[in-house]
Design a protein around this motif. Structure first.
Motif, short mmCIF file in Angstrom:
data_model
loop_
_atom_site.label_atom_id
_atom_site.label_comp_id
_atom_site.label_asym_id
_atom_site.label_seq_id
_atom_site.Cartn_x
_atom_site.Cartn_y
_atom_site.Cartn_z
N ILE A 287 64.11 98.16 -2.15
CA ILE A 287 62.97 97.53 -1.51
C ILE A 287 61.66 98.17 -1.96
CG2 ILE A 287 64.34 96.91 0.51
CD1 ILE A 287 62.92 99.18 2.01
N ASP A 291 58.18 96.95 2.68
CA ASP A 291 59.37 96.27 3.17
C ASP A 291 60.17 97.23 4.06
OD1 ASP A 291 58.58 94.16 1.61
OD2 ASP A 291 59.99 94.57 -0.01
N GLN A 305 61.29 91.49 4.15
CA GLN A 305 60.56 91.48 2.87
C GLN A 305 59.21 90.83 3.10
OE1 GLN A 305 62.47 89.12 -0.15
NE2 GLN A 305 61.25 90.00 -1.83
N THR A 306 58.16 91.57 2.86
CA THR A 306 56.81 91.09 3.18
C THR A 306 56.02 90.75 1.93
OG1 THR A 306 55.90 93.33 3.14
CG2 THR A 306 56.76 92.57 5.23
#
Length: 389
Positions: A287, A291, A305-306
């Protein structure tokens, strides 16, 4: 020894959150700030009238003006802190401004005492001594959480006051000894205050660090050290607030390990726990900063998950996760093969509530497991229909 301890305390690199809280403590003392300013100015006015001293009167006026400026700074900090969370640069700037204000107050007080103590008036000496002792005691309570500011402020007030007393040493009158003893008392008081400040500082820092550590443990999965449900919720809420400004997507990946139950049955729970820790390490390595990966129970994991613009970015991450967890896990002499299936839902497209989004991601996960192991499914109406069937 006391000075070395203070220097060591100042040299410490505090966690940013702890430093932020210590600076905030400086700006909580409205009433003491006003009280000290008013009392010092009042004593200055009395001394100025009694000695017919224009310079002391001007210092008293300066104390009032300086206190008003410090009060305005305090209110500005409170307004800024209530509006948004300040970054480290802003926090340090407000700390420096507070230091200027506090040291300036000490210099004004010390300068006034220096001029007043040069007189032979015993009543004035009583007033100024009471003022300096009260000021020092107040510093211990108010700003010991920032030792450097405390030490500089106390020094600025005490040294000129001691100088005013020591100027009487050697005079023809027989009062030189009492003046010298009073100066020594000032010094002893300052050293005692420094020791008290050191103790209060250390106690406060320990309490803040402990509180933050316990808060962190309450948000971590005990086995893997990943985020637990509480922290996942907090990170999700933060991500939702961010997409409302930027217009990005947030992907919620729900993972369920394939073939994990036979690992516990065959090798035992210690080996199963070792595999879960290894899974956590691999997920964490995949990641990006920002995240979040968490364990939500058993062999179930979640990834938030951004900052993605396209569904394909979430699909790409899920494919990397599937490939990484398909590789064997070496635990002791055993080579263990598991895998994972993943269901994905998106905010705000599929919902803004974590429970609602989790339900849709879970539906997609169930659909993926019905198709084949190692499958990634994005929630849509067809995945819901597959599960219903």
């Amino acid at each position: 020894m006391i000075r070395r301890r203070i220097i060591r305390a100042l040299a410490e690199r505090l966690p940013s959150g702890v430093h932020r809280e210590l600076v905030a403590m400086l700006y909580t003392t409205v009433a003491p700030l006003i009280m000290v300013g008013v009392i010092a100015a009042a004593i200055g006015a009395i001394v100025a009238v009694r000695l017919q001293s224009l310079s002391i009167a001007l210092v008293a006026l300066g104390i009032i003006a300086w206190t008003a400026c410090r009060l305005a700074l305090l209110l500005a900090y409170r307004k800024r802190a209530a509006t948004y969370k300040m970054n480290g640069v802003e926090v340090r700037r407000f700390e420096a401004l507070y230091a200027v204000g506090s040291i300036g107050s000490g210099l004004l007080l010390g300068g006034m005492n220096f001029a007043a103590l040069r007189s032979e008036d015993a009543g004035i000496h009583m007033l100024t001594s009471a003022l300096i002792f009260g000021y020092g005691a107040g510093l211990v309570v108010r700003i010991s959480v920032r030792p450097m500011i405390f030490a500089a402020s106390l020094t600025a007030a005490v040294l000129p006051s001691m100088a005013g007393l020591l100027m009487h040493i050697g005079e023809p009158s027989r009062h030189g000894l009492p003046y010298g003893v009073t100066a020594l008392l000032y010094c002893a008081f300052a050293l005692g205050s420094a020791e008290s400040a050191r103790f209060l500082y250390r106690s406060t820092v320990n309490q803040l660090v402990t509180a933050r550590t316990l808060a962190g443990l309450a948000r971590q999965d005990v086995l893997t050290g990943l985020a637990n449900r509480l922290l996942l919720r907090e990170r999700f809420d933060e991500s939702i607030a961010a997409i409302s400004r930027a217009g990005d997507l947030v992907a919620l990946h729900l993972l369920d390990l394939d073939r994990f139950k036979p690992v516990n049955d065959r090798y035992g729970h210690p080996t199963g726990d070792a595999v879960l820790k290894a899974v956590a390490d691999r997920l964490s390595s995949l990641i990006r900063p920002g995240d979040t990966v968490g364990r939500i129970g058993g062999d179930e994991f979640a990834v938030i998950q951004t900052g993605i613009r396209d569904v394909s970015q979430a699909q790409a991450l899920a494919d990397r996760i599937v490939a990484a967890l398909a590789q064997p896990f070496e635990v002791g002499a055993a080579s263990i093969n598991i895998g994972t299936s993943i269901g994905i839902a998106f905010a705000p497209r599929d919902g803004l509530d974590l429970e609602h989004l989790s339900s849709r991601a879970d539906t997609a996960l169930y659909a993926a497991k019905r198709q084949a192991r190692g499958t990634v499914t994005v929630w849509d109406e067809s995945s819901a229909s597959t599960v219903a069937a």
